[in-house]
Design a protein around this motif. Structure first.
Motif, PDB file in Angstrom:
ATOM      1  N   VAL A 184      48.875 139.555 -11.856  1.00  0.00           N
ATOM      2  CA  VAL A 184      48.477 141.182 -11.902  1.00  0.00           C
ATOM      3  C   VAL A 184      49.617 141.936 -11.536  1.00  0.00           C
ATOM      4  CG1 VAL A 184      47.113 143.104 -10.933  1.00  0.00           C
ATOM      5  CG2 VAL A 184      45.910 140.808 -11.265  1.00  0.00           C
ATOM      6  N   SER A 185      50.005 142.917 -12.281  1.00  0.00           N
ATOM      7  CA  SER A 185      51.124 143.675 -12.305  1.00  0.00           C
ATOM      8  C   SER A 185      51.292 144.897 -11.686  1.00  0.00           C
ATOM      9  CB  SER A 185      52.106 143.952 -13.406  1.00  0.00           C
ATOM     10  OG  SER A 185      51.227 144.641 -14.493  1.00  0.00           O
ATOM     11  N   HIS A 186      49.775 145.726 -12.009  1.00  0.00           N
ATOM     12  CA  HIS A 186      49.746 146.816 -11.584  1.00  0.00           C
ATOM     13  C   HIS A 186      48.450 147.365 -11.428  1.00  0.00           C
ATOM     14  CE1 HIS A 186      49.928 147.704 -15.628  1.00  0.00           C
ATOM     15  NE2 HIS A 186      49.423 148.872 -15.719  1.00  0.00           N
ATOM     16  N   GLN A 207      24.140 163.553   3.028  1.00  0.00           N
ATOM     17  CA  GLN A 207      23.204 164.215   2.515  1.00  0.00           C
ATOM     18  C   GLN A 207      23.353 164.117   0.877  1.00  0.00           C
ATOM     19  OE1 GLN A 207      22.489 168.429   3.836  1.00  0.00           O
ATOM     20  NE2 GLN A 207      21.260 167.544   5.461  1.00  0.00           N
ATOM     21  N   LYS A 208      22.363 164.329   0.121  1.00  0.00           N
ATOM     22  CA  LYS A 208      22.364 164.054  -1.306  1.00  0.00           C
ATOM     23  C   LYS A 208      22.966 165.452  -1.578  1.00  0.00           C
ATOM     24  CE  LYS A 208      19.569 164.478  -5.554  1.00  0.00           C
ATOM     25  NZ  LYS A 208      18.327 164.705  -6.299  1.00  0.00           N
ATOM     26  N   ALA A 209      24.120 165.368  -2.771  1.00  0.00           N
ATOM     27  CA  ALA A 209      24.933 166.379  -3.060  1.00  0.00           C
ATOM     28  C   ALA A 209      26.251 166.515  -2.251  1.00  0.00           C
ATOM     29  CB  ALA A 209      24.449 167.693  -3.587  1.00  0.00           C
ATOM     30  N   ALA A 210      26.439 165.943  -1.301  1.00  0.00           N
ATOM     31  CA  ALA A 210      27.555 165.841  -0.310  1.00  0.00           C
ATOM     32  C   ALA A 210      28.689 165.336  -1.286  1.00  0.00           C
ATOM     33  CB  ALA A 210      27.427 165.016   0.816  1.00  0.00           C
ATOM     34  N   LEU A 211      29.605 166.120  -0.689  1.00  0.00           N
ATOM     35  CA  LEU A 211      31.338 165.631  -1.694  1.00  0.00           C
ATOM     36  C   LEU A 211      31.521 164.042  -1.304  1.00  0.00           C
ATOM     37  CD1 LEU A 211      33.155 168.917  -1.417  1.00  0.00           C
ATOM     38  CD2 LEU A 211      32.036 168.170  -3.306  1.00  0.00           C
ATOM     39  N   VAL A 212      31.866 163.734  -2.383  1.00  0.00           N
ATOM     40  CA  VAL A 212      32.572 162.192  -2.488  1.00  0.00           C
ATOM     41  C   VAL A 212      33.597 162.264  -3.373  1.00  0.00           C
ATOM     42  CG1 VAL A 212      30.378 161.142  -1.920  1.00  0.00           C
ATOM     43  CG2 VAL A 212      31.160 161.315  -4.422  1.00  0.00           C
ATOM     44  N   THR A 213      34.610 161.236  -3.006  1.00  0.00           N
ATOM     45  CA  THR A 213      35.719 160.830  -3.906  1.00  0.00           C
ATOM     46  C   THR A 213      35.398 159.616  -4.583  1.00  0.00           C
ATOM     47  OG1 THR A 213      37.211 161.831  -2.351  1.00  0.00           O
ATOM     48  CG2 THR A 213      38.272 160.554  -4.281  1.00  0.00           C
ATOM     49  N   HIS A 214      35.545 159.943  -5.928  1.00  0.00           N
ATOM     50  CA  HIS A 214      35.087 158.983  -6.822  1.00  0.00           C
ATOM     51  C   HIS A 214      36.312 158.279  -7.723  1.00  0.00           C
ATOM     52  CE1 HIS A 214      32.775 157.535 -10.829  1.00  0.00           C
ATOM     53  NE2 HIS A 214      33.375 156.327 -10.228  1.00  0.00           N
ATOM     54  N   ILE A 215      36.637 157.023  -7.317  1.00  0.00           N
ATOM     55  CA  ILE A 215      37.972 156.381  -7.825  1.00  0.00           C
ATOM     56  C   ILE A 215      37.468 155.570  -8.893  1.00  0.00           C
ATOM     57  CG2 ILE A 215      40.065 155.363  -7.251  1.00  0.00           C
ATOM     58  CD1 ILE A 215      39.558 156.331  -4.365  1.00  0.00           C
ATOM     59  N   ARG A 216      38.268 155.785 -10.086  1.00  0.00           N
ATOM     60  CA  ARG A 216      37.951 154.550 -11.381  1.00  0.00           C
ATOM     61  C   ARG A 216      39.351 153.789 -11.274  1.00  0.00           C
ATOM     62  NH1 ARG A 216      35.569 159.344 -13.194  1.00  0.00           N
ATOM     63  NH2 ARG A 216      33.427 159.184 -13.986  1.00  0.00           N
ATOM     64  N   ARG A 217      39.118 152.614 -10.785  1.00  0.00           N
ATOM     65  CA  ARG A 217      40.215 151.979 -10.599  1.00  0.00           C
ATOM     66  C   ARG A 217      40.368 150.600 -11.353  1.00  0.00           C
ATOM     67  NH1 ARG A 217      40.052 148.110  -5.926  1.00  0.00           N
ATOM     68  NH2 ARG A 217      38.868 146.863  -7.299  1.00  0.00           N
ATOM     69  N   THR A 218      41.432 150.361 -12.296  1.00  0.00           N
ATOM     70  CA  THR A 218      41.389 149.276 -13.095  1.00  0.00           C
ATOM     71  C   THR A 218      42.862 148.502 -12.970  1.00  0.00           C
ATOM     72  OG1 THR A 218      40.500 150.527 -15.040  1.00  0.00           O
ATOM     73  CG2 THR A 218      41.652 148.507 -15.477  1.00  0.00           C
ATOM     74  N   TYR A 219      42.701 147.074 -12.683  1.00  0.00           N
ATOM     75  CA  TYR A 219      43.859 146.322 -12.442  1.00  0.00           C
ATOM     76  C   TYR A 219      44.186 145.872 -13.855  1.00  0.00           C
ATOM     77  CZ  TYR A 219      43.739 145.974  -7.371  1.00  0.00           C
ATOM     78  OH  TYR A 219      43.786 146.127  -5.934  1.00  0.00           O
ATOM     79  N   TYR A 220      45.502 145.439 -14.191  1.00  0.00           N
ATOM     80  CA  TYR A 220      46.094 144.907 -15.201  1.00  0.00           C
ATOM     81  C   TYR A 220      47.009 143.890 -15.054  1.00  0.00           C
ATOM     82  CZ  TYR A 220      44.483 149.565 -17.347  1.00  0.00           C
ATOM     83  OH  TYR A 220      44.109 150.442 -18.211  1.00  0.00           O
ATOM     84  N   SER A 221      46.999 142.909 -15.852  1.00  0.00           N
ATOM     85  CA  SER A 221      47.972 141.763 -15.805  1.00  0.00           C
ATOM     86  C   SER A 221      49.287 142.297 -16.324  1.00  0.00           C
ATOM     87  CB  SER A 221      47.472 140.653 -16.871  1.00  0.00           C
ATOM     88  OG  SER A 221      47.638 140.911 -18.248  1.00  0.00           O
ATOM     89  N   ASP A 222      50.461 141.295 -16.383  1.00  0.00           N
ATOM     90  CA  ASP A 222      51.679 141.680 -16.735  1.00  0.00           C
ATOM     91  C   ASP A 222      51.845 141.870 -17.961  1.00  0.00           C
ATOM     92  OD1 ASP A 222      51.250 138.995 -17.149  1.00  0.00           O
ATOM     93  OD2 ASP A 222      53.037 138.326 -16.198  1.00  0.00           O
ATOM     94  N   GLU A 223      50.676 141.399 -18.945  1.00  0.00           N
ATOM     95  CA  GLU A 223      50.673 141.640 -20.298  1.00  0.00           C
ATOM     96  C   GLU A 223      49.930 142.615 -20.742  1.00  0.00           C
ATOM     97  OE1 GLU A 223      48.999 137.650 -21.678  1.00  0.00           O
ATOM     98  OE2 GLU A 223      50.968 136.684 -21.311  1.00  0.00           O
ATOM     99  N   GLY A 224      49.588 143.443 -19.906  1.00  0.00           N
ATOM    100  CA  GLY A 224      48.960 144.829 -20.321  1.00  0.00           C
ATOM    101  C   GLY A 224      47.269 144.789 -20.280  1.00  0.00           C
ATOM    102  N   GLN A 225      46.754 143.566 -19.943  1.00  0.00           N
ATOM    103  CA  GLN A 225      45.292 143.182 -19.974  1.00  0.00           C
ATOM    104  C   GLN A 225      44.488 143.477 -18.980  1.00  0.00           C
ATOM    105  OE1 GLN A 225      44.173 139.211 -20.090  1.00  0.00           O
ATOM    106  NE2 GLN A 225      42.215 139.506 -21.186  1.00  0.00           N
ATOM    107  N   PRO A 226      43.456 144.502 -19.263  1.00  0.00           N
ATOM    108  CA  PRO A 226      42.582 144.769 -18.104  1.00  0.00           C
ATOM    109  C   PRO A 226      42.080 143.686 -17.673  1.00  0.00           C
ATOM    110  CG  PRO A 226      42.274 146.471 -19.758  1.00  0.00           C
ATOM    111  CD  PRO A 226      42.980 145.350 -20.291  1.00  0.00           C
ATOM    112  N   VAL A 227      42.034 143.298 -16.171  1.00  0.00           N
ATOM    113  CA  VAL A 227      41.314 142.040 -15.675  1.00  0.00           C
ATOM    114  C   VAL A 227      40.182 142.398 -14.676  1.00  0.00           C
ATOM    115  CG1 VAL A 227      43.399 140.476 -15.925  1.00  0.00           C
ATOM    116  CG2 VAL A 227      42.936 141.972 -13.814  1.00  0.00           C
TER     117      VAL A 227
END
Length: 249
Positions: A184-186, A207-227
């Motif tokens: 995994v490179s990045h 509480q419902k509707a309270a603020l949250v931080t939603h993070i979409r994270r994806t790990y990639y191999s050194d060949e650029g493949q999402p793992v």
């Protein structure tokens, strides 16, 4: 939110900052505030809901709306540089905050990938994945949620197929993938603010509707493949997200 709602929210925030109302004090009724500000009660209600979602106010069922007591937010550091053998970044963050960090998880193998997840993993919709749902705890209290997806084709039949099971349980994506020869490179993370849905609010005790931080994270191999890809949800009133950026020399 319309300008009137924001104006009233700013006015309430100003009065709290100037100590017209102190932490733990009950605010005047919505009717009284509406009359003072020359707006409707619905405008005041929506303004208060915004401030509740931001942790400035708190609502107490059957009692009214109160000024929330200030609280120190837990710092969570995001950095691939923190991925180390035998390392648990979440526990390190909690230890730095003087808290005990732990997590609970539930894994399902061979779950069909929905459209968005398939796109993020670069696989066809409906392809099989291993899905793991996490609740991260600080002193036993949930402070972060995460749902992780890994293509079953990568880990099926190996000792790392279950992220929280087997000899490499809890080792993290980077270390587990290394066990099956994937470097995994990045990682790419996309944070955005939004309001908590009912399920998230219930799990996080907010509480419902309270603020949250939603993070979409994806790990990639050194060949650029999402793992692996994950949806991470952190309550804004309880935690602050800090990004640590390594500098190459």
């Amino acid at each position: 939110m319309c300008l009137s709602n924001r104006r009233i929210a700013d006015e309430l925030r100003r009065r709290i900052a100037e100590h017209d109302w102190t932490p733990g004090e009950r605010l005047p009724s919505r009717t009284q505030i509406a009359q003072e500000c020359g707006v409707g009660e619905n405008v005041v209600r929506r303004a208060q809901e915004l401030l509740i979602s931001q942790g400035v106010l708190e609502g107490r069922a059957g009692s009214g709306t109160y000024v929330a007591a200030p609280r120190r937010r837990v710092r969570m550091v995001r950095s691939t540089a923190r991925e180390q053998p035998e390392g648990f970044p979440f526990r390190a963050d909690m230890k730095a905050a003087g808290k005990q960090g732990d997590w609970e998880s539930r894994t399902e193998a061979k779950v069909q990938a929905p459209t968005e997840i398939a796109s993020r993993l670069g696989i066809a919709e409906g392809n099989l994945c291993v899905r793991t749902v996490y609740e991260f705890l600080a002193d036993g209290r949930p402070v972060q949620l995460s749902t992780s997806w890994e293509p079953y084709v990568l880990t099926g039949g190996t000792l790392v197929v279950l992220p929280e099971g087997g000899p490499h349980a809890g080792a993290g994506v980077v270390n587990r993938m290394a066990e099956i020869g994937i470097v995994v490179s990045h990682a790419v993370e996309q944070p955005e603010p939004r309001q908590a849905n009912a399920g998230e609010a219930s799990l996080l005790g907010i509480q419902k509707a309270a603020l949250v931080t939603h993070i979409r994270r994806t790990y990639y191999s050194d060949e650029g493949q999402p793992v692996e890809t994950a949806d991470i949800v952190v309550p804004a009133a309880l935690c602050e997200i800090v990004y640590e950026v390594p500098v190459s020399r």
